[in-house]
Design an enzyme around this catalytic site. Structure first.
Site, mmCIF file in Angstrom:
data_model
loop_
_atom_site.group_PDB
_atom_site.id
_atom_site.type_symbol
_atom_site.label_atom_id
_atom_site.label_comp_id
_atom_site.label_asym_id
_atom_site.label_seq_id
_atom_site.Cartn_x
_atom_site.Cartn_y
_atom_site.Cartn_z
ATOM 1 C CG ASN A 1 -0.369 -0.004 2.667
ATOM 2 O OD1 ASN A 1 0.368 0.972 2.927
ATOM 3 N ND2 ASN A 1 -0.265 -1.055 3.178
ATOM 4 C CE LYS B 1 -11.037 0.748 10.623
ATOM 5 N NZ LYS B 1 -10.452 1.589 9.491
ATOM 6 C CE LYS C 1 -8.696 -2.720 13.750
ATOM 7 N NZ LYS C 1 -7.606 -3.152 12.854
#
Ligand code: PMT
Length: 401
Positions: free
Chosen positions: A209, A338, A342
């Protein structure tokens, strides 16, 4: 920055011993006085003459040398320096340190010293991953022994993996940070991930990426600047290791997770790396040929989630775990989800849509999401974002203690 500092460098027996010569030169360029012990196995790789010429001093080699004992004595060798650096630190020397052997000059000095000791391990990757070595290192680190590296890459034995000695510049940076150390985060340990991970398709192709590592490296530098002992685990980037930081270089998400685990325990972990969510399940050992069957199909499997792993409650969890959320829409809402998923304490949300220029660029505009109301920061260069984040981290760790 090392003016007047006395470093005792112990060179043990490994192919990486040749890098110790460059290390001596760099330490002296920084202003340090360098005295060297060369082990019997170290002598198989570099000569006493080369070590002596570069250090500008005699080289100590023998525990039972009447002349050396009369001039200096191994106890003085152990007590005189500001810091002892072992580079390369072999699996054997680490094992002997762990059990407190004193069967040669290097081991005797390491047993007799009350000074900070920094290890730069170097060995075959299987030796590095062996439970005996992991265990020895864990015991040594629990006694306060410092470590820089090892890096990942091609090894002299023809294999590939984690075990290459850290570069001399990285070792000097850690020595400098330690000996010059002060600041709000002095005595704290930090782990930072940075850059992309790359996931091999075959020996020459990979998925990657656009992360440049600028944001993560800036965070590592800012934490080190406040006095933290920082381990930076970075994917492949075109940046120098930040000064004062122990950098570990990896390629894939699995390697990044292994390096992060090895760096624990820490007080704070900041995950700024753009970790590939998936890797290739059917990775080819040979370059995939263009055949008549058309393009190959690639199966993907999920990579381990490093942030979620570090956030997992339990003994050894960092006091503070900070993630980054790269979003292209509904920035705050997606980042909140998120963070919850997480289990990290804070998440730094940044817009990574192409128009933002965040990936690879020099600037970032972030929202810090914690248990408090979201804190929106102005667009700043990535170094300023990192410095502000480091100050917030110092506030939080002070409040927690
Ligand atoms: O490197 P630069 O060019 O300076 O760009 C900076 C950045 C945009 C890469 C950085 O600011 C950033 O946002 N980093 C996180 C990128 C990312 O992967 O975000 P994510 O939303 O997919 O992942 C959320 C968090 O989980 C991140 O902390 C990430 O490191 C972590 N993660 C993700 C997947 C995985 N397998 N393991 C992880 O730890």
């Amino acid at each position: 920055m090392l003016d007047g500092k006395r470093i005792l460098l112990i060179i043990a027996g490994g192919i990486a011993a040749y890098k110790a010569l460059d290390l001596i030169r760099r330490l002296r360029e920084g202003g340090a006085e360098v005295r060297c012990i060369l082990t019997r196995s170290g002598e198989q790789f570099v000569t006493p003459l080369a070590v002596s010429a570069l250090s500008g001093d005699k080289v100590y080699r023998d525990l039972f040398s009447l002349t050396d004992e009369a001039e200096m004595g191994h106890i003085r060798l152990a007590r005189d320096p500001d810091m002892i650096v072992v580079a390369p630190a072999t699996a054997d020397l680490m094992a002997r340190m762990r059990v407190g052997r004193s069967d040669d000059l290097a081991a005797a000095v390491l047993l007799a010293t009350d000074k900070p000791v920094l290890l730069a391990p170097a060995m075959n990757h299987r030796m590095w991953l062996h439970p005996a070595t992991r265990n020895n290192l864990a015991v040594l680190e629990s006694r306060g022994v410092l470590r820089v590296g090892p890096d990942s890459g091609d090894m002299a034995c023809g294999e590939h993996g984690v075990g290459r000695m850290a570069e001399p510049a990285a070792i000097v940076a850690v020595v400098t940070a330690r000996l010059a150390g002060s600041g709000r985060l002095a005595g704290r340990r930090a782990l930072v991930t940075s850059g992309p991970t790359i996931e091999a398709i075959d020996p020459v192709r990979f998925i990657a990426n656009r992360s440049s590592g600028k944001q993560g490296h800036a965070v590592a530098a800012a934490l080190a600047h406040l006095g933290a002992r920082v381990t930076l685990v970075s994917g492949p980037v075109d940046l120098d290791d930040p000064p004062g930081v122990a950098a570990i270089h990896v390629d894939s998400a699995e390697q990044m997770l292994a390096a992060c685990r090895a760096a624990l325990p820490v007080d704070v972990a900041v995950c700024a790396a753009a970790v590939a969510d998936w890797r290739i399940a059917n990775r080819a050992d040979q370059k995939i040929k263009k055949g008549d069957d058309g393009p190959p199909s690639l199966d993907l499997v999920a990579n381990p989630d490093i942030l979620a792993t570090l956030s997992r409650p339990g003994p050894g969890r960092p006091i503070l775990v900070v993630g980054f959320a790269a979003e292209t829409s509904d920035l705050i809402e997606n980042a909140r989800v998120k963070r919850d998923r997480k289990g990290c304490d804070w998440i730094v949300a940044n817009d990574v849509s192409p128009a933002s220029g965040t990936f690879g660029g020099d600037h970032n505009k972030v929202v810090l999401i914690s248990n408090d109301a979201p804190s929106e920061w102005p667009r700043m260069d990535k170094r300023a974002v990192a410095e502000r984040l480091a100050e917030r981290i110092a506030d939080a760790l002070e409040a927690a203690s």
